[in-house]
Design an enzyme around this catalytic site. Sequence first.
Site, PDB file in Angstrom:
ATOM      1  CB  ILE A 143      -5.759   1.035  -4.613  1.00 42.39           C
ATOM      2  CG1 ILE A 143      -6.833   2.113  -4.406  1.00 42.39           C
ATOM      3  CG2 ILE A 143      -4.498   1.287  -3.783  1.00 42.39           C
ATOM      4  CD1 ILE A 143      -7.515   2.052  -3.078  1.00 42.39           C
ATOM      5  CE1 TYR A 185      -1.239  -1.241  10.784  1.00 43.00           C
ATOM      6  CE2 TYR A 185      -3.285  -0.029  10.961  1.00 43.00           C
ATOM      7  CZ  TYR A 185      -1.901  -0.054  10.929  1.00 43.00           C
ATOM      8  OH  TYR A 185      -1.190   1.114  11.042  1.00 43.00           O
ATOM      9  CB  VAL A 187      -2.777   0.129   0.814  1.00 43.43           C
ATOM     10  CG1 VAL A 187      -3.438   1.353   0.211  1.00 43.43           C
ATOM     11  CG2 VAL A 187      -3.468  -1.135   0.329  1.00 43.43           C
ATOM     12  CG  ASP A 188       0.781   4.394   4.480  1.00 42.78           C
ATOM     13  OD1 ASP A 188       0.513   5.411   3.807  1.00 42.78           O
ATOM     14  OD2 ASP A 188       1.263   4.447   5.623  1.00 42.78           O
ATOM     15  N   GLY A 237      -4.571  -6.198   5.908  1.00 40.99           N
ATOM     16  CA  GLY A 237      -3.202  -6.642   5.658  1.00 40.99           C
ATOM     17  C   GLY A 237      -2.461  -6.843   6.971  1.00 40.99           C
ATOM     18  CG  ASN A 247       1.884   4.649   9.416  1.00 41.69           C
ATOM     19  OD1 ASN A 247       1.969   5.841   9.710  1.00 41.69           O
ATOM     20  ND2 ASN A 247       2.784   4.029   8.668  1.00 41.69           N
ATOM     21  CB  SER A 280      -7.990  -2.941   9.307  1.00 42.55           C
ATOM     22  OG  SER A 280      -7.798  -1.666   9.864  1.00 42.55           O
TER      23      SER A 280
END
Length: 174
Positions: free
Chosen positions: A11, A126, A33-34, A124, A24, A122
């Site tokens: 991404i 999460y 991703v974050d 991954g 988060n 959510s």
Amino acid sequence: MVRITLVQGDITAEKADAVVNAANSSLLGGGGVDGAIHRRGGPEILAACEDLRRSHYGKGLPTGRAVATTAGRLPAEHVIHTVGPVYQVSGSDPSLLASCYRESLRVADELGARTVAFPAISTGAYGWPMEDAARIAVEAVRGAETSVEEVRFVLYDEQAYQVFAEQLGPSEAE
């Protein structure tokens, strides 16, 4: 009606008006991703997130909400940060996951964005099951009232891509 496309890849490499960060609540970076968006986007994204924490989100961004910052060094114009729900063993509230997509599209509309790239929020760390997350994501995007012309689900691996393709059906999956 918004056009939905699928891409298997990273991404952080997407050229879009906005990319969505599965953030988060601290908005200060993390894993998955974050972390990738913060690393590739550079210190401009972190600085913008720190400003948000000082001004509007002192306690962090609530689950299901979305907020935009600069995209820094990413090939996008904006990053829309949204906090997905953590899936519990007994399940979690699907309306919070759907809200991530709707709220991100609302913010995209405020920005005038026409193309928006989403990860599978959510799924991954999460822990949300991919099949359920894909169904919720596709339904939320299809049901959203938005001026966004293209929603691109950018899926990291072949398995996630196939699950989203099954949700879209053969006529829409590319």
